[in-house]
Design a protein around this motif. Sequence first.
Motif, short mmCIF file in Angstrom:
data_model
loop_
_atom_site.label_atom_id
_atom_site.label_comp_id
_atom_site.label_asym_id
_atom_site.label_seq_id
_atom_site.Cartn_x
_atom_site.Cartn_y
_atom_site.Cartn_z
N ARG A 173 0.84 -1.20 0.00
CA ARG A 173 0.00 0.00 0.00
C ARG A 173 0.87 1.24 0.00
O ARG A 173 1.83 1.34 0.75
N ARG A 174 0.51 2.18 -0.83
CA ARG A 174 1.18 3.49 -0.81
C ARG A 174 0.16 4.56 -1.04
O ARG A 174 -0.74 4.40 -1.87
N ARG A 175 0.33 5.66 -0.33
CA ARG A 175 -0.60 6.77 -0.52
C ARG A 175 -0.56 7.20 -1.98
O ARG A 175 0.49 7.18 -2.62
N LYS A 176 -1.67 7.60 -2.41
CA LYS A 176 -1.84 8.10 -3.78
C LYS A 176 -1.73 6.98 -4.82
O LYS A 176 -2.48 6.95 -5.79
N ALA A 177 -0.78 6.05 -4.61
CA ALA A 177 -0.60 4.99 -5.59
C ALA A 177 -1.67 3.92 -5.44
O ALA A 177 -2.02 3.24 -6.39
N GLY A 178 -2.19 3.73 -4.23
CA GLY A 178 -3.23 2.74 -4.03
C GLY A 178 -2.72 1.43 -3.46
O GLY A 178 -1.56 1.31 -3.06
N THR A 179 -3.59 0.44 -3.47
CA THR A 179 -3.30 -0.86 -2.88
C THR A 179 -3.13 -1.89 -3.98
O THR A 179 -3.99 -2.04 -4.84
N VAL A 180 -2.02 -2.62 -3.96
CA VAL A 180 -1.68 -3.55 -5.03
C VAL A 180 -1.34 -4.91 -4.42
O VAL A 180 -0.74 -4.97 -3.34
N VAL A 181 -1.73 -5.98 -5.11
CA VAL A 181 -1.36 -7.32 -4.66
C VAL A 181 0.12 -7.55 -4.96
O VAL A 181 0.58 -7.32 -6.07
N ARG A 182 0.85 -7.98 -3.96
CA ARG A 182 2.28 -8.20 -4.12
C ARG A 182 2.59 -9.25 -5.18
O ARG A 182 1.85 -10.19 -5.38
N GLN A 183 3.71 -9.09 -5.84
CA GLN A 183 4.15 -10.08 -6.82
C GLN A 183 4.41 -11.41 -6.12
O GLN A 183 3.97 -12.45 -6.57
N ALA A 184 5.16 -11.36 -5.05
CA ALA A 184 5.39 -12.56 -4.24
C ALA A 184 5.21 -12.17 -2.79
O ALA A 184 5.60 -11.09 -2.39
N PRO A 185 4.60 -13.04 -2.01
CA PRO A 185 4.37 -12.68 -0.62
C PRO A 185 5.70 -12.58 0.11
O PRO A 185 6.69 -13.18 -0.27
N LEU A 186 5.73 -11.78 1.14
CA LEU A 186 6.91 -11.73 1.99
C LEU A 186 7.10 -13.09 2.62
O LEU A 186 6.17 -13.65 3.17
N ARG A 187 8.32 -13.61 2.50
CA ARG A 187 8.55 -14.93 3.09
C ARG A 187 9.11 -14.75 4.48
O ARG A 187 10.30 -14.74 4.69
N ALA A 188 8.21 -14.56 5.41
CA ALA A 188 8.62 -14.40 6.80
C ALA A 188 7.99 -15.51 7.62
O ALA A 188 6.83 -15.86 7.43
N ALA A 189 8.76 -16.09 8.49
CA ALA A 189 8.26 -17.15 9.35
C ALA A 189 8.43 -16.74 10.79
O ALA A 189 9.40 -16.07 11.15
N ARG A 190 7.49 -17.10 11.61
CA ARG A 190 7.56 -16.80 13.02
C ARG A 190 7.88 -18.06 13.78
O ARG A 190 7.23 -19.07 13.62
N PHE A 191 8.93 -17.98 14.59
CA PHE A 191 9.30 -19.12 15.40
C PHE A 191 8.99 -18.86 16.85
O PHE A 191 9.26 -17.78 17.36
N GLN A 192 8.44 -19.83 17.49
CA GLN A 192 8.37 -19.78 18.94
C GLN A 192 9.67 -20.34 19.47
O GLN A 192 10.12 -21.39 19.05
N ILE A 193 10.30 -19.61 20.38
CA ILE A 193 11.52 -20.12 20.97
C ILE A 193 11.28 -20.29 22.45
O ILE A 193 11.54 -19.40 23.24
N PRO A 194 10.76 -21.46 22.82
CA PRO A 194 10.32 -21.65 24.19
C PRO A 194 11.51 -21.93 25.11
O PRO A 194 12.60 -22.25 24.65
N LEU A 195 11.27 -21.82 26.39
CA LEU A 195 12.25 -22.30 27.35
C LEU A 195 12.39 -23.81 27.16
O LEU A 195 11.42 -24.49 26.86
N VAL A 196 13.61 -24.30 27.33
CA VAL A 196 13.83 -25.74 27.13
C VAL A 196 12.88 -26.55 27.97
O VAL A 196 12.34 -27.55 27.52
N ARG A 197 12.71 -26.11 29.22
CA ARG A 197 11.84 -26.87 30.12
C ARG A 197 10.46 -27.03 29.52
O ARG A 197 9.91 -28.13 29.48
N GLU A 198 9.89 -25.94 29.02
CA GLU A 198 8.54 -26.01 28.46
C GLU A 198 8.53 -26.85 27.20
O GLU A 198 7.59 -27.59 26.93
N GLU A 199 9.60 -26.73 26.42
CA GLU A 199 9.69 -27.51 25.18
C GLU A 199 9.66 -29.00 25.50
O GLU A 199 8.98 -29.78 24.84
N ILE A 200 10.38 -29.39 26.53
CA ILE A 200 10.45 -30.81 26.89
C ILE A 200 9.14 -31.27 27.51
O ILE A 200 8.60 -32.33 27.16
N GLU A 201 8.60 -30.45 28.39
CA GLU A 201 7.35 -30.86 29.05
C GLU A 201 6.19 -30.90 28.07
O GLU A 201 5.25 -31.66 28.25
#
Lengths: 238, 238
Positions: free
Chosen positions: B68-96
Amino acid sequence: MALSRASRKDSTGFRAVKAEILRRILNDNWGPGHMLPGEIDLARQFAVARGTVNRALTELTDEGYLDRRRKAGTVVRQAPLRAARFQIPLVREEIEAKNARYGYRLLRRSVESGPEDLRRHLGLTGGTEALHLQCLHLADDAAYQFEDRWISLAALPAAREADFADMGPNEWLVRTVPFSEVEISFSAVAASTAVARGLGIAKDAPVFTAERTTWWKGKALTHVQLSYRPGYKLTTRY
Amino acid sequence: MALSRASRKDSTGFRAVKAEILRRILNDNWGPGHMLPGEIDLARQFAVARGTVNRALTELTDEGYLDRRRKAGTVVRQAPLRAARFQIPLVREEIEAKNARYGYRLLRRSVESGPEDLRRHLGLTGGTEALHLQCLHLADDAAYQFEDRWISLAALPAAREADFADMGPNEWLVRTVPFSEVEISFSAVAASTAVARGLGIAKDAPVFTAERTTWWKGKALTHVQLSYRPGYKLTTRY
DNA sequence: CAGTGGTCTAGACCACCGG
DNA sequence: CGGTGGTCTAGACCACTGT
């Protein structure tokens, strides 16, 4: 600076409210477990509309600082959510971002039935086959990443006609199926013979590996194993 | 289901607008590069307020589908942003979370000056020392993760008094410094002698490693190298 | 300069859930 | 039940940026 736009006017609006509340959290004015005033109170204190406070608090919640429940109110989390965001760029962009010259070589291209576990993974049934590709991505003529990919010809028949001599399968796929669901996992493995030869390293050397499976509308399209050259690190801040 | 609250009423509101627009993007009604109608148009079409459309479009932008850009409008991206979200838990919680019994053993605890590159990394100057800890996290009595940690005693003098016999340094740190800035990087390395002995594997075997440095108010607090048992994978979907 | 998105406001209704 | 957050509305002003 990329932040110039955001920091231009941080003295008013929901950014100011958010920043001030975050400051209080970080400076132990409001330590873990502390309950914040209600939105209406805060709106009065900051002399803004309730919607503005709501936006600030909602973002702080998304970022893991707060825990909000109706009736119970807004509370500072005991420990922040430990979530990291990774950018997973195309290899080409990753290499060019380092000011290195990108190179690509197709090492192998064949149509096979594929091993049994792969067939299950991609949901290949009956006599349907898969396209098997092995290629190398180079940075300044040095091996950077070895790619071992299987593409389901049942889900992507167009791949049979594609010639991957010049364009890497990744870029072809991004153009063909721009939006898809992805599962990715990272691990450390001992280099197989093929990987060792591709990257020019010793067999059984430690290799950082990303495995990615891609679906579209519930159908598995492709599975790829990316093996990075020694010394590669995937880094992020949060 | 965790989603029950969100999916309760998806037939109205910004979720409905968002879902419908996303549906059009994914079904190629609005392919990559397509320009969307303006917010006012969309508001009329969906019979909602402009603010509702804005929220839907803003979230789709955050998720990488739109540009999205002002004046230019809203456009569908050519390729989606390749972002991944990782949970990085405490080891204890990961094991339990795997229904395994968590175990912890402190293998080493000493006050040292530390190697030169580490001193630079933590910003240790003069005669200030660091606390060096090595410990093992167990899942059902089997080695799960080897932890090699340095804590700056200049930044965290309280660590000198802490006895890490029962509580892992990670949990102590989270309680002591709940909010901090973190850099984390993942790689594959050959097991050192200490790591090999801790995890009970062969020296030079491939080990999945996470290195994490933590700052608070600009001061480096601690650096840790986490080595995972063979077969470990860090997985996510996006 | 003009059109688009970014944000704020004041008010309202409601879902949820703790007491 | 009543208080809190979640969301919507209608309107407004403004910032940015393409033409």
